[in-house]
Design an enzyme around this catalytic site. Structure first.
Site, PDB file in Angstrom:
ATOM      1  N   VAL A   4       0.792  -1.249   0.019  1.00  0.00           N
ATOM      2  CA  VAL A   4       0.135   0.035   0.045  1.00  0.00           C
ATOM      3  C   VAL A   4       1.017   1.177   0.065  1.00  0.00           C
ATOM      4  CG1 VAL A   4      -1.852   1.271   1.054  1.00  0.00           C
ATOM      5  CG2 VAL A   4      -1.752  -1.444   1.264  1.00  0.00           C
TER       6      VAL A   4
ATOM      7  N   LYS B 224      -6.649  -1.277   9.423  1.00  0.00           N
ATOM      8  CA  LYS B 224      -7.943  -1.978   9.810  1.00  0.00           C
ATOM      9  C   LYS B 224      -7.697  -2.166  11.469  1.00  0.00           C
ATOM     10  CE  LYS B 224      -6.567  -4.451   7.023  1.00  0.00           C
ATOM     11  NZ  LYS B 224      -6.772  -5.143   5.772  1.00  0.00           N
TER      12      LYS B 224
ATOM     13  N   GLU C 154     -10.502   6.082   5.352  1.00  0.00           N
ATOM     14  CA  GLU C 154     -11.180   5.765   4.351  1.00  0.00           C
ATOM     15  C   GLU C 154     -10.522   4.108   3.738  1.00  0.00           C
ATOM     16  OE1 GLU C 154     -14.258   7.222   2.857  1.00  0.00           O
ATOM     17  OE2 GLU C 154     -14.032   5.112   2.641  1.00  0.00           O
TER      18      GLU C 154
ATOM     19  N   ILE D 138     -13.591   1.211  -2.401  1.00  0.00           N
ATOM     20  CA  ILE D 138     -14.672   1.635  -2.213  1.00  0.00           C
ATOM     21  C   ILE D 138     -15.013   2.754  -1.295  1.00  0.00           C
ATOM     22  CG2 ILE D 138     -17.069   1.025  -1.740  1.00  0.00           C
ATOM     23  CD1 ILE D 138     -16.200  -1.957  -2.155  1.00  0.00           C
TER      24      ILE D 138
ATOM     25  N   LYS E 184     -13.073  -4.936  10.259  1.00  0.00           N
ATOM     26  CA  LYS E 184     -13.887  -3.617   9.405  1.00  0.00           C
ATOM     27  C   LYS E 184     -15.115  -3.667   9.946  1.00  0.00           C
ATOM     28  CE  LYS E 184     -10.709  -4.840   5.362  1.00  0.00           C
ATOM     29  NZ  LYS E 184     -10.476  -6.085   4.372  1.00  0.00           N
TER      30      LYS E 184
HETATM   31  N1  HSE Z   1      -6.304  -8.699   3.294  1.00  0.00           N
HETATM   32  C1  HSE Z   1      -7.553  -7.616   3.181  1.00  0.00           C
HETATM   33  C2  HSE Z   1      -8.604  -8.314   1.942  1.00  0.00           C
HETATM   34  C3  HSE Z   1      -6.888  -6.357   2.359  1.00  0.00           C
HETATM   35  O1  HSE Z   1      -8.155  -9.395   1.460  1.00  0.00           O
HETATM   36  O2  HSE Z   1      -9.575  -7.795   2.070  1.00  0.00           O
HETATM   37  C4  HSE Z   1      -7.571  -5.099   2.196  1.00  0.00           C
HETATM   38  O3  HSE Z   1      -8.040  -4.775   3.663  1.00  0.00           O
END
Ligand code: HSE
Length: 414
Positions: free
Chosen positions: A14, A102, A126, A133, A202
């Protein structure tokens, strides 16, 4: 015009994507921010001499903390240590922080939001849910006029990718996971994806934001996809649906909220059943909008960088004033969380050496399922809606003859 200096913490998937995106679209990014921006530091312990950004590298967070020119920090390291102490220190120095982390937001979100407010800077996240998204902003801004009653969706790209490959391409689990790792979708430790912990973090962030009180991961019942078999997937397909890892949170009639992460049979009429590959899909239910759906790439280098960049632009525009709606209260207990055992849902069950009559005697009216090459002594069925507590008691009667049991995702009633 003075230039806003950014520090990027971490040059992994990232981090490198964010730096790459910034320089690819720098002109339009600055235009949208209404300010001149540049990346001054990249904090990374690995050797960066083979990259074009080696002149920006530092291995010491104090270089960033002590540099008053740096007003925006993108934390893209992941995990709690050392990310938490780095983020906290940056906020305490009045530097706005944006993060894709996260775990950090799910564990420390309430505290870091407060720290940001106390120091006249912003804490944005975000990219922490839904990958590319736009989800966090719509939840607290575009949908702010609604009483949101429920959010449910596919929140982990890696597991959705694995399930899709296993079912559509008949790929085995380990090969699908290896491919997800090569494509940069999975967590450093993919157990977090497979066991549902990533989706859980999440849903904690989403639930905290929507319902206003911190939901810690330990409050959430969470199951991953490790026990899903090709046979279960074949039954789901014949039934006209698919098995998906669903993260959800809803307001219950008791006034509490029920966050939950579990694999589920999703019927073909539900849009979530058709979301494949690394894509995520999130349905939000509100009293004014009825339902809205968000769809896009849930993981990967540039999609995640896109979300990080939106936060960097907002941080640049904010002048250190955080949005009042991007917040929630901390909490010392889980009294706002309902017991998932009281939730009413249908269940898919696969049995060996249990007759149809025995099944009917125990579960009453059920829907029997079929699949190709079904062994003569196998029966699979879907129960009528029942609380999990009552379901467990009934299931106990067949004990070792149960091959699988999976919840059915109930279409949300508005
Ligand atoms: N490992 C996470 C996924 C990365 O596969 O959704 C993105 O948050």
């Amino acid at each position: 015009m003075s230039v806003i200096k950014i520090a990027v913490l971490g040059f992994g998937i990232v981090g490198s994507g964010t730096v790459e995106l910034f320089y690819r679209n720098r002109e339009s990014i600055c235009k949208k921010a209404g300010k001149e921006l540049d990346i001054k530091y990249i904090l990374e312990i690995r050797d960066m001499s083979d990259t074009e950004y080696t002149d920006k590298q530092t291995t010491d967070i104090n270089d960033i903390l002590d540099d008053d020119e740096v007003t925006i920090v993108a934390e893209l390291i992941g995990g709690i240590k050392p990310a938490y102490s780095f983020v906290k220190s940056c906020l305490e120095r009045g530097k706005s922080v944006v993060t894709s982390n996260k775990e950090l937001v799910a564990e420390k979100g309430a505290e870091l939001i407060k720290t940001a407010k106390q120091n006249n800077c912003c804490f944005y996240f975000e990219a922490s849910a839904g990958g590319a998204i736009p989800l966090i902003r719509p939840l607290h801004q575009c949908l702010a006029g609604n009483e949101i009653t429920s959010v449910a969706g596919i929140l982990n790209g890696t597991t959705n990718f694995i399930l899709t490959k296993m079912i559509n391409d008949r790929m085995d689990f380990n090969s699908a996971l290896k491919l997800a790792q090569e494509l940069g979708y999975s967590e450093k430790d993919p157990v977090a994806d497979i066991e549902g912990h990533d989706a859980c973090r999440k849903i904690c962030i989403i639930a905290s934001l929507v319902f206003g009180r911190h939901v810690y991961p330990e409050y959430v019942h969470c199951e991953g996809i490790a026990k899903i078999t090709a046979e279960d997937a074949a039954y789901a397909e014949n039934w006209g649906g698919a098995i998906k890892l669903i993260g959800s949170v809803k307001k219950t009639s008791s006034g509490k909220i029920l966050p939950l992460v579990r694999p589920a049979f999703v019927c073909g009429g539900n849009q979530l059943s058709n979301i494949n590959d690394v894509f995520n899909g999130i349905m939000v239910y509100g009293d004014a909008v009825d339902e809205v759906m968000f769809y896009g790439r849930g993981a990967g280098k540039m999609p995640t960088a896109s979300a990080v960049m939106s936060d960097i632009i907002d941080a640049a525009k904010s002048n250190g004033i955080p949005p009042v709606s991007l917040t929630w209260e901390d909490t010392a207990d889980s009294s706002h969380i309902a017991d998932y055992k009281d939730d009413i849902t249908s269940f898919y069950v696969r049995t060996s050496k249990v007759s149809k009559q025995q099944i009917i005697n125990t579960f009453g009216d059920v829907e029997f399922l079929s699949r190709n090459d079904m062994p003569a002594d196998e029966n699979a069925f879907i129960t009528k809606p029942i609380t999990e507590r009552k379901f467990d008691v009934k299931l106990e009667r067949f004990s070792r003859k149960i091959l699988s049991s999976i919840r059915v995702f109930e279409q949300i009633e508005i």
